[in-house]
Design a protein around this motif. Structure first.
Motif, short mmCIF file in Angstrom:
data_model
loop_
_atom_site.label_atom_id
_atom_site.label_comp_id
_atom_site.label_asym_id
_atom_site.label_seq_id
_atom_site.Cartn_x
_atom_site.Cartn_y
_atom_site.Cartn_z
N HIS A 1 0.86 -1.18 0.00
CA HIS A 1 0.00 0.00 0.00
C HIS A 1 0.90 1.24 0.00
CE1 HIS A 1 -4.04 1.71 0.61
NE2 HIS A 1 -3.48 2.60 1.41
N GLU B 1 -3.40 10.98 -1.60
CA GLU B 1 -3.82 9.81 -2.35
C GLU B 1 -3.20 8.57 -1.73
OE1 GLU B 1 -4.50 8.47 -6.99
OE2 GLU B 1 -3.55 10.39 -6.50
N THR C 1 -5.06 9.55 -9.32
CA THR C 1 -6.30 10.29 -9.59
C THR C 1 -6.20 11.77 -9.21
OG1 THR C 1 -7.19 9.73 -7.41
CG2 THR C 1 -7.68 8.21 -9.23
N ASP D 1 0.48 -0.06 -8.15
CA ASP D 1 0.07 0.12 -9.54
C ASP D 1 -0.89 1.29 -9.69
OD1 ASP D 1 1.63 -1.99 -10.33
OD2 ASP D 1 -0.01 -3.43 -10.46
N GLN D 2 -1.82 1.41 -8.73
CA GLN D 2 -2.79 2.50 -8.84
C GLN D 2 -2.12 3.85 -8.65
OE1 GLN D 2 -4.71 4.41 -5.85
NE2 GLN D 2 -4.84 5.73 -7.63
N VAL D 3 -1.29 3.98 -7.62
CA VAL D 3 -0.70 5.29 -7.33
C VAL D 3 0.33 5.69 -8.38
CG1 VAL D 3 0.72 6.57 -5.68
CG2 VAL D 3 -1.15 5.13 -4.85
N GLY E 1 -3.26 3.96 -2.21
CA GLY E 1 -3.73 2.81 -2.97
C GLY E 1 -2.60 1.84 -3.20
N SER E 2 -2.84 0.88 -4.09
CA SER E 2 -1.80 -0.07 -4.44
C SER E 2 -0.71 0.63 -5.22
CB SER E 2 -2.40 -1.19 -5.31
OG SER E 2 -2.76 -0.67 -6.58
N ASP F 1 0.81 4.27 -11.56
CA ASP F 1 0.41 4.19 -12.97
C ASP F 1 -0.88 4.93 -13.28
OD1 ASP F 1 2.61 2.60 -13.50
OD2 ASP F 1 1.51 0.72 -13.19
N ALA F 2 -1.76 5.07 -12.29
CA ALA F 2 -3.05 5.71 -12.57
C ALA F 2 -3.48 6.61 -11.42
CB ALA F 2 -4.11 4.63 -12.83
#
Length: 272
Positions: free
Chosen positions: A211, A222, A234, A227-229, A224-225, A231-232
């Protein structure tokens, strides 16, 4: 394992941490990233009460505190929380007049009141674990920065904490020896140690974290995982921060990820 609710920290009238909520499960690795001055190290130090939060709720393992502004914490309660945590600092903070094994066994002797023979045996096992069995009788000045930091990790492990806290453990090291410390941390993750890490090593954060938390100006912008933080993201502020660090990703060729956590020394499980 760790739960923070509405944690605030002020220095005087200046807010440093603002309404922080954090949950870390047993065996999880949480990495805190963000620009310098964002409150990362302060948040880490609040977890073991090296800094007392101004207000909010803190729980580690079975011990908890509810703080209101102006409260003071009893020393007995501070010690209960600290016994759950081991801290690895940016600077090594080893006792210069003690050998590596003496540094590691010191807490066992002074806190646990173990006999020196028993404490030394435990310390030697931990030095072997971090790949320093042959440096047990060396003094800090005889060790490289990476070796000193690994002694620091062994010392933090000595009291068998529930959680290990790392405050930028590689930032003071020569780039050529950063890997020896990161590999020890990778081994600890594989063994299921719960860890909270503040680091500027973005590639390492991506590889080791379950995390990610991005902190800026004392606020969790922000999370998240990896990959989320990475690569994507928000949030605009997260994107700005990562864009400035893109060059760091390009420095590490793809395909090296497996090397970081793949033990090559069968005796100690550490890549040298």
């Amino acid at each position: 394992m760790i739960r923070l609710k509405d944690i605030n920290k002020n220095f005087g009238n200046v807010p440093i941490l603002k309404h922080i909520d954090l949950r870390v499960n047993k065996g999880e690795t949480v990495v805190i990233i963000g620009p310098s001055g964002s409150g990362k190290s302060t948040l880490l130090r609040c977890l073991n009460l090296l800094e007392q939060p101004t207000s909010g709720y803190l729980r580690i393992a079975d011990d908890s505190l509810q703080l209101k502004e102006g409260d003071s914490i009893k020393q007995a309660d501070v010690m209960k929380i600290r016994l759950h945590t081991g801290m690895v600092f940016q600077a090594h903070h080893l006792f210069p007049h003690m050998t590596a094994v003496q540094n590691v066994m010191e807490g066992l002797v002074t806190v646990r009141r173990q006999a020196k023979v028993e404490a030394r045996a435990a310390a030697l096992r931990l030095l072997k674990k971090v790949g320093l069995a042959d440096k047990a009788d060396s003094y800090p000045f005889q060790l490289s920065g990476g070796q000193q930091q690994r002694v620091g990790i062994a010392r933090a492990l000595a009291l068998e904490p529930n959680v290990l806290l790392f405050d930028e453990p590689t930032s003071a090291l020569d780039p050529e020896i950063v890997g020896e410390v990161l590999n020890v941390m990778g081994d600890l993750k594989q063994e299921g140690m719960t860890m909270v890490i503040v680091t500027h090593e973005m590639q390492f954060a991506r590889l080791i974290a379950d995390h990610i938390i991005f902190l800026d100006q004392g606020v969790v912008v922000e999370e998240g995982s990896p990959d989320q933080v990475f690569d994507a993201p928000t949030q605009k502020r997260t994107k700005q921060f990562l864009q400035r660090l893109d060059w760091m990703r390009e420095r590490i060729p793809t395909g090296h990820e497996a090397e970081l956590f793949a033990p090559q020394n069968e005796e100690v499980g550490i890549v040298h």
